[in-house]
Design an enzyme around this catalytic site. Structure first.
Site, short mmCIF file in Angstrom:
data_model
loop_
_atom_site.label_atom_id
_atom_site.label_comp_id
_atom_site.label_asym_id
_atom_site.label_seq_id
_atom_site.Cartn_x
_atom_site.Cartn_y
_atom_site.Cartn_z
N GLU A 43 0.74 -1.21 -0.11
CA GLU A 43 -0.36 0.11 -0.22
C GLU A 43 1.09 1.23 -0.34
O GLU A 43 2.01 1.36 0.54
CB GLU A 43 -0.76 0.08 0.99
CG GLU A 43 -2.21 -1.19 0.92
CD GLU A 43 -2.15 -1.61 1.99
OE1 GLU A 43 -1.85 -0.91 3.31
OE2 GLU A 43 -3.02 -2.53 2.57
N THR B 82 -3.97 -10.09 15.18
CA THR B 82 -3.98 -10.89 14.90
C THR B 82 -3.40 -11.00 13.53
O THR B 82 -4.10 -9.62 13.01
CB THR B 82 -4.97 -11.89 15.04
OG1 THR B 82 -6.21 -11.42 14.70
CG2 THR B 82 -5.49 -12.15 16.57
N ASP C 173 -2.04 -16.09 21.63
CA ASP C 173 -1.81 -15.68 21.02
C ASP C 173 -1.81 -17.24 20.29
O ASP C 173 -1.31 -18.00 21.03
CB ASP C 173 -0.43 -15.67 20.33
CG ASP C 173 0.32 -15.09 18.87
OD1 ASP C 173 0.20 -14.51 18.48
OD2 ASP C 173 -0.35 -16.46 17.96
N LYS D 204 3.68 7.12 2.83
CA LYS D 204 3.98 5.76 3.27
C LYS D 204 4.46 4.40 2.69
O LYS D 204 3.16 4.71 1.46
CB LYS D 204 3.80 5.61 4.25
CG LYS D 204 4.61 3.97 5.35
CD LYS D 204 3.59 4.36 6.69
CE LYS D 204 2.87 3.45 7.53
NZ LYS D 204 2.21 3.40 8.48
N GLY E 299 -6.20 -5.35 13.47
CA GLY E 299 -5.58 -6.66 12.76
C GLY E 299 -5.92 -6.92 11.09
O GLY E 299 -6.26 -7.08 10.46
N GLY E 300 -7.76 -6.15 11.78
CA GLY E 300 -8.89 -6.21 10.14
C GLY E 300 -8.25 -5.80 9.80
O GLY E 300 -8.60 -3.94 9.86
N ASP E 301 -7.75 -5.39 8.54
CA ASP E 301 -7.54 -3.61 8.30
C ASP E 301 -6.81 -4.03 6.07
O ASP E 301 -6.10 -2.99 5.67
CB ASP E 301 -5.93 -3.27 8.59
CG ASP E 301 -4.44 -4.02 8.06
OD1 ASP E 301 -4.77 -5.20 7.90
OD2 ASP E 301 -3.86 -3.80 9.11
N LYS F 10 -9.47 -9.76 5.16
CA LYS F 10 -9.32 -9.50 6.75
C LYS F 10 -9.92 -9.14 7.89
O LYS F 10 -9.94 -8.02 7.72
CB LYS F 10 -7.87 -9.16 6.23
CG LYS F 10 -6.24 -9.36 7.83
CD LYS F 10 -5.62 -9.31 6.77
CE LYS F 10 -4.67 -9.46 8.11
NZ LYS F 10 -3.56 -7.62 8.12
N THR G 93 5.12 -9.20 9.18
CA THR G 93 4.68 -9.11 8.32
C THR G 93 3.91 -7.94 7.60
O THR G 93 3.38 -7.57 6.57
CB THR G 93 2.63 -9.83 9.21
OG1 THR G 93 3.39 -10.52 9.83
CG2 THR G 93 1.47 -9.39 8.93
P1 NAD Z 1 2.68 -10.02 12.89
O1 NAD Z 1 2.78 -11.04 11.86
O2 NAD Z 1 3.84 -10.41 14.07
O3 NAD Z 1 2.10 -11.24 14.85
C1 NAD Z 1 0.63 -11.34 14.38
C2 NAD Z 1 0.13 -12.49 15.92
O4 NAD Z 1 -1.49 -13.15 15.25
C3 NAD Z 1 0.77 -14.46 15.73
O5 NAD Z 1 1.78 -13.72 16.37
C4 NAD Z 1 -0.20 -14.76 15.42
O6 NAD Z 1 0.38 -15.87 15.95
C5 NAD Z 1 -1.04 -14.04 16.05
N1 NAD Z 1 -2.46 -14.98 14.99
C6 NAD Z 1 -3.10 -15.52 14.52
N2 NAD Z 1 -4.26 -15.95 13.96
C7 NAD Z 1 -4.66 -15.70 15.70
C8 NAD Z 1 -5.50 -16.11 16.29
N3 NAD Z 1 -6.94 -16.59 15.15
N4 NAD Z 1 -5.31 -15.78 17.50
C9 NAD Z 1 -4.74 -15.25 17.65
N5 NAD Z 1 -3.61 -14.85 17.30
C10 NAD Z 1 -3.78 -14.77 16.24
O7 NAD Z 1 1.91 -8.86 12.49
P2 NAD Z 1 1.75 -7.49 13.93
O8 NAD Z 1 3.05 -7.26 12.52
O9 NAD Z 1 2.13 -7.92 15.34
O10 NAD Z 1 0.45 -6.99 13.13
C11 NAD Z 1 -0.31 -7.52 13.47
C12 NAD Z 1 -2.13 -7.08 12.50
O11 NAD Z 1 -2.09 -5.76 13.22
C13 NAD Z 1 -1.50 -7.56 11.34
O12 NAD Z 1 -3.10 -7.42 11.11
C14 NAD Z 1 -1.11 -5.92 10.86
O13 NAD Z 1 -2.11 -6.47 8.83
C15 NAD Z 1 -2.03 -5.41 11.62
N6 NAD Z 1 -1.41 -3.48 11.71
C16 NAD Z 1 -2.56 -2.97 11.56
C17 NAD Z 1 -1.96 -1.16 11.36
C18 NAD Z 1 -3.39 0.00 11.91
O14 NAD Z 1 -2.99 0.53 12.25
N7 NAD Z 1 -4.09 -0.96 11.98
C19 NAD Z 1 -0.68 -1.16 11.45
C20 NAD Z 1 0.33 -2.21 11.79
C21 NAD Z 1 -0.19 -3.62 12.01
#
Ligand code: NAD
Length: 350
Positions: free
Chosen positions: A64, A209, A169, A77, A233-235, A239, A92
């Site tokens: 993105e 997640t 997790d 960004k 995490g829903g973004d 997802k 990720t």
């Molecule tokens: P990451 O991959 O480092 O960590 C995600 C964790 O979620 C992993 O440890 C995984 O084992 C766990 N997981 C997956 N499915 C699961 C479930 N059903 N139950 C419990 N745990 C589960 O990712 P991250 O960098 O920590 O990012 C987390 C989420 O946040 C991603 O989806 C990312 O896209 C999102 N994010 C959103 C923003 C925002 O501004 N909203 C910014 C950064 C990241």
């Protein structure tokens, strides 16, 4: 403050320089100061150029571009989201970005933004929670204990005074990692065996997640009255983390509706599903938490203005000793770009 250098030499914050800046500042102070910049830019929301981010989607993830401008500064960004990456030893989410001068179009700052994104996401989450979470909240649950997790906990500690964190997790190694890191930060940490157990007694629930799927990390029965949900995490399309029944019971707050309706939890709801823009709450134009029994939901997807504010903060923090990149070709005669090449000898053979 930044000391101006030759315009062609652009201050550059490497990963190493970012880590040193955060360490010198202290993570919690950094998060609190960053949140103040983000809040200040939420107060100026209407004057920004806004567009849903430009996304390239593939089966395993998305890439993105996130641009915005306040008329004086321009920022963008580059960021990805590839949940499968951690299985191959990669992040990720990785990111870099730039701040530029609108008057000249010249770049002012180029920086790593993987760490900065984790910091700004956490700072934004905690800033939103100041307006939406129940007063005096002391316990938060974090479901998904990957890269974002500790930043989230520390931002809520710094801005709201959270004292206890309950972690879950699906990968217990991720929970052990987060518990180890957070136990050094003066928080009471509980590792839980299920999401149901993690949310017990938590006034604030963060879902962080990563799975490119319509997940049900939180089901309706898990969320009692008075809870604040910070869903990060829903973004992206396809997802999500929440049972739509929760959205039906909650007051939902978003960053920029045209982007969130595509990417956020509310992609599961009808196009006219009612939401409140967070900036209106920050400006006092719309109510935040209605009463103690309300369920509030910050349906966060991450918006360009948060990155803009983070870049603005960084520009104000870096010193004269910042590394500089020879990024902009700068001939003595601006129109003699080719002559500069000739004089360098590179084009002599043309
Ligand atoms: P990451 O991959 O480092 O960590 C995600 C964790 O979620 C992993 O440890 C995984 O084992 C766990 N997981 C997956 N499915 C699961 C479930 N059903 N139950 C419990 N745990 C589960 O990712 P991250 O960098 O920590 O990012 C987390 C989420 O946040 C991603 O989806 C990312 O896209 C999102 N994010 C959103 C923003 C925002 O501004 N909203 C910014 C950064 C990241």
């Amino acid at each position: 403050m930044t000391t101006p250098g030759p315009l062609s030499l652009v201050p550059f914050i490497s990963v190493d320089a970012m880590m040193r800046l955060v360490a010198e500042t202290g993570v919690e102070r950094f998060l609190a100061e960053l949140a103040a910049y983000i809040e200040a830019d939420f107060r100026r929301w209407p004057l920004f150029d806004k567009t849903p981010r430009v996304a390239a989607h593939a089966a395993d993830g998305s890439i993105e571009l996130m641009p915005t401008s306040d008329g004086a500064l321009y920022a963008f960004k580059y960021v990805n989201g590839h949940p499968k990456n951690t299985r191959e030893g990669r992040q990720t989410v990785c990111a870099f970005g730039m701040l530029a001068d609108v008057a000249t179009g010249y770049p002012l700052l180029l920086t790593e933004m993987t760490i900065l994104t984790a910091l700004r996401t956490a700072a934004t989450s905690a800033m939103a929670a100041k307006y939406l979470a129940p007063k005096g909240a002391a316990t938060m649950a974090i479901i998904g204990n990957g890269a974002q997790c500790e930043f989230q906990a520390l931002a809520f500690k710094a801005l709201l005074g959270i004292k206890a964190v309950r972690l879950y997790d699906i990968d217990s190694a991720a929970t052990r990692k987060a518990a180890r890191n957070l136990s050094l930060a003066g928080l009471s940490v509980t590792a839980c065996r299920s999401a149901e157990e993690a949310v017990l007694g938590a006034e604030i629930v963060t879902t962080a997640t990563a799975d490119k799927a319509r997940a049900r990390i939180l089901t309706d029965n898990m969320i009692g009255l008075g809870v604040h949900i910070n869903a990060i995490g829903g973004d992206c399309p396809g997802k999500t983390e929440l049972d739509p029944a929760i959205l039906g019971r909650a007051d939902v707050f978003v960053e920029y509706p045209p982007q969130t309706r595509i990417e956020g939890e509310i992609q599961q709801m009808p196009a006219d599903f009612p939401v409140t823009e967070l900036w209106r709450v920050v400006c006092g134009e719309a109510p935040g938490r209605g009463d103690a029994a309300a369920i509030t939901l910050f349906d966060s997807v991450g918006f360009a203005i948060e990155d803009f504010a983070a870049l603005r903060y960084l520009r104000d923090r870096i010193g004269a000793d910042a590394a500089r990149l020879d990024l902009v070709a700068d001939p003595d005669d601006p129109r003699d770009l080719y002559g500069m090449l000739l004089r360098s000898g590179v084009a002599a053979a043309a």
